[in-house]
Design a protein around this motif. Sequence first.
Motif, PDB file in Angstrom:
ATOM      1  N   VAL A 115     -44.147 -84.110 -59.757  1.00  0.00           N
ATOM      2  CA  VAL A 115     -43.960 -85.453 -59.207  1.00  0.00           C
ATOM      3  C   VAL A 115     -42.511 -85.899 -59.359  1.00  0.00           C
ATOM      4  O   VAL A 115     -41.951 -86.531 -58.458  1.00  0.00           O
ATOM      5  CB  VAL A 115     -44.948 -86.439 -59.874  1.00  0.00           C
ATOM      6  CG1 VAL A 115     -44.596 -87.874 -59.555  1.00  0.00           C
ATOM      7  CG2 VAL A 115     -46.363 -86.134 -59.448  1.00  0.00           C
ATOM      8  N   ARG A 116     -41.871 -85.523 -60.469  1.00  0.00           N
ATOM      9  CA  ARG A 116     -40.444 -85.842 -60.650  1.00  0.00           C
ATOM     10  C   ARG A 116     -39.603 -85.175 -59.571  1.00  0.00           C
ATOM     11  O   ARG A 116     -38.738 -85.805 -58.952  1.00  0.00           O
ATOM     12  CB  ARG A 116     -39.983 -85.400 -62.042  1.00  0.00           C
ATOM     13  CG  ARG A 116     -38.521 -85.708 -62.320  1.00  0.00           C
ATOM     14  CD  ARG A 116     -38.087 -85.171 -63.669  1.00  0.00           C
ATOM     15  NE  ARG A 116     -38.351 -83.757 -63.876  1.00  0.00           N
ATOM     16  CZ  ARG A 116     -37.609 -82.771 -63.392  1.00  0.00           C
ATOM     17  NH1 ARG A 116     -36.546 -83.040 -62.647  1.00  0.00           N
ATOM     18  NH2 ARG A 116     -37.905 -81.511 -63.633  1.00  0.00           N
ATOM     19  N   LEU A 117     -39.877 -83.901 -59.294  1.00  0.00           N
ATOM     20  CA  LEU A 117     -39.137 -83.199 -58.240  1.00  0.00           C
ATOM     21  C   LEU A 117     -39.468 -83.763 -56.862  1.00  0.00           C
ATOM     22  O   LEU A 117     -38.602 -83.802 -55.983  1.00  0.00           O
ATOM     23  CB  LEU A 117     -39.438 -81.706 -58.286  1.00  0.00           C
ATOM     24  CG  LEU A 117     -38.788 -80.951 -59.441  1.00  0.00           C
ATOM     25  CD1 LEU A 117     -39.279 -79.517 -59.479  1.00  0.00           C
ATOM     26  CD2 LEU A 117     -37.281 -80.990 -59.339  1.00  0.00           C
ATOM     27  N   LEU A 118     -40.685 -84.217 -56.668  1.00  0.00           N
ATOM     28  CA  LEU A 118     -41.059 -84.846 -55.408  1.00  0.00           C
ATOM     29  C   LEU A 118     -40.253 -86.124 -55.193  1.00  0.00           C
ATOM     30  O   LEU A 118     -39.799 -86.411 -54.080  1.00  0.00           O
ATOM     31  CB  LEU A 118     -42.556 -85.145 -55.383  1.00  0.00           C
ATOM     32  CG  LEU A 118     -43.115 -85.786 -54.119  1.00  0.00           C
ATOM     33  CD1 LEU A 118     -42.946 -84.841 -52.936  1.00  0.00           C
ATOM     34  CD2 LEU A 118     -44.568 -86.147 -54.310  1.00  0.00           C
ATOM     35  N   GLY A 119     -40.042 -86.878 -56.257  1.00  0.00           N
ATOM     36  CA  GLY A 119     -39.199 -88.076 -56.165  1.00  0.00           C
ATOM     37  C   GLY A 119     -37.762 -87.733 -55.832  1.00  0.00           C
ATOM     38  O   GLY A 119     -37.121 -88.415 -55.018  1.00  0.00           O
ATOM     39  N   GLU A 120     -37.229 -86.676 -56.434  1.00  0.00           N
ATOM     40  CA  GLU A 120     -35.857 -86.236 -56.134  1.00  0.00           C
ATOM     41  C   GLU A 120     -35.746 -85.792 -54.681  1.00  0.00           C
ATOM     42  O   GLU A 120     -34.738 -86.060 -54.021  1.00  0.00           O
ATOM     43  CB  GLU A 120     -35.434 -85.101 -57.065  1.00  0.00           C
ATOM     44  CG  GLU A 120     -35.201 -85.528 -58.498  1.00  0.00           C
ATOM     45  CD  GLU A 120     -34.750 -84.375 -59.371  1.00  0.00           C
ATOM     46  OE1 GLU A 120     -34.161 -83.404 -58.852  1.00  0.00           O
ATOM     47  OE2 GLU A 120     -34.982 -84.449 -60.591  1.00  0.00           O
ATOM     48  N   ALA A 121     -36.762 -85.092 -54.192  1.00  0.00           N
ATOM     49  CA  ALA A 121     -36.746 -84.663 -52.792  1.00  0.00           C
ATOM     50  C   ALA A 121     -36.809 -85.872 -51.873  1.00  0.00           C
ATOM     51  O   ALA A 121     -36.151 -85.910 -50.825  1.00  0.00           O
ATOM     52  CB  ALA A 121     -37.915 -83.719 -52.510  1.00  0.00           C
ATOM     53  N   GLY A 122     -37.591 -86.880 -52.250  1.00  0.00           N
ATOM     54  CA  GLY A 122     -37.682 -88.093 -51.445  1.00  0.00           C
ATOM     55  C   GLY A 122     -36.361 -88.835 -51.387  1.00  0.00           C
ATOM     56  O   GLY A 122     -35.996 -89.379 -50.337  1.00  0.00           O
ATOM     57  N   VAL A 123     -35.615 -88.861 -52.487  1.00  0.00           N
ATOM     58  CA  VAL A 123     -34.293 -89.501 -52.493  1.00  0.00           C
ATOM     59  C   VAL A 123     -33.358 -88.757 -51.544  1.00  0.00           C
ATOM     60  O   VAL A 123     -32.528 -89.368 -50.871  1.00  0.00           O
ATOM     61  CB  VAL A 123     -33.726 -89.533 -53.937  1.00  0.00           C
ATOM     62  CG1 VAL A 123     -32.262 -89.919 -53.941  1.00  0.00           C
ATOM     63  CG2 VAL A 123     -34.535 -90.472 -54.798  1.00  0.00           C
ATOM     64  N   ALA A 124     -33.513 -87.437 -51.468  1.00  0.00           N
ATOM     65  CA  ALA A 124     -32.682 -86.633 -50.565  1.00  0.00           C
ATOM     66  C   ALA A 124     -33.163 -86.720 -49.125  1.00  0.00           C
ATOM     67  O   ALA A 124     -32.566 -86.124 -48.227  1.00  0.00           O
ATOM     68  CB  ALA A 124     -32.666 -85.176 -51.026  1.00  0.00           C
ATOM     69  N   GLY A 125     -34.262 -87.421 -48.863  1.00  0.00           N
ATOM     70  CA  GLY A 125     -34.764 -87.575 -47.498  1.00  0.00           C
ATOM     71  C   GLY A 125     -35.703 -86.482 -47.048  1.00  0.00           C
ATOM     72  O   GLY A 125     -35.964 -86.330 -45.858  1.00  0.00           O
ATOM     73  N   ALA A 126     -36.251 -85.702 -47.977  1.00  0.00           N
ATOM     74  CA  ALA A 126     -37.152 -84.610 -47.619  1.00  0.00           C
ATOM     75  C   ALA A 126     -38.554 -84.928 -48.114  1.00  0.00           C
ATOM     76  O   ALA A 126     -38.734 -85.493 -49.189  1.00  0.00           O
ATOM     77  CB  ALA A 126     -36.676 -83.294 -48.240  1.00  0.00           C
ATOM     78  N   SER A 127     -39.540 -84.580 -47.323  1.00  0.00           N
ATOM     79  CA  SER A 127     -40.928 -84.694 -47.775  1.00  0.00           C
ATOM     80  C   SER A 127     -41.380 -83.305 -48.191  1.00  0.00           C
ATOM     81  O   SER A 127     -40.872 -82.300 -47.704  1.00  0.00           O
ATOM     82  CB  SER A 127     -41.814 -85.247 -46.670  1.00  0.00           C
ATOM     83  OG  SER A 127     -41.806 -84.364 -45.571  1.00  0.00           O
ATOM     84  N   ALA A 128     -42.330 -83.271 -49.108  1.00  0.00           N
ATOM     85  CA  ALA A 128     -42.776 -81.980 -49.628  1.00  0.00           C
ATOM     86  C   ALA A 128     -44.272 -82.024 -49.870  1.00  0.00           C
ATOM     87  O   ALA A 128     -44.866 -83.093 -49.983  1.00  0.00           O
ATOM     88  CB  ALA A 128     -42.040 -81.647 -50.916  1.00  0.00           C
TER      89      ALA A 128
END
Length: 149
Positions: A115-128
Amino acid sequence: MKGTSAFGWQTSLADLSLILFMLSAAALHRQPPARPQEQRIERPQPRTSVHPAASPPARPAPRSEPLAVYEATAGAPPLDVWLEQQAIDPRQQLTIIARYGPAPGSRDAALGSAVRLLGEAGVAGASARLVVEPGSGPVRVVLAYDRPA
């Protein structure tokens, strides 16, 4: 004078047949094994005036060969920096894979890291998509051509 040949048309035909057999065997070897068909017993449903919506059967998510792999280890750069270095294509899917062991609380810890990495990906504009499964190893982020149609 006509000489006799030890090789006739039968030998040539046998050679061609052997070559065709080897090509067919090689092609069959590269195919994935067939899965056995599930046998379902359909039970008649009682007739009612309201029919529940039928949901499609669950299918596993597609997985292809990864283009890039990020492992969340101690010396790794932040995920958003790694994502900026990748050539993003709309056909690509970002997958976060977290593995957990048999220890109590390891699944929650793996899910927290994912979930932490999902948040980082969301900040970068990527969905996962998240995959949490039994196993060992660090959390991985995989970029591949897995996007569903």
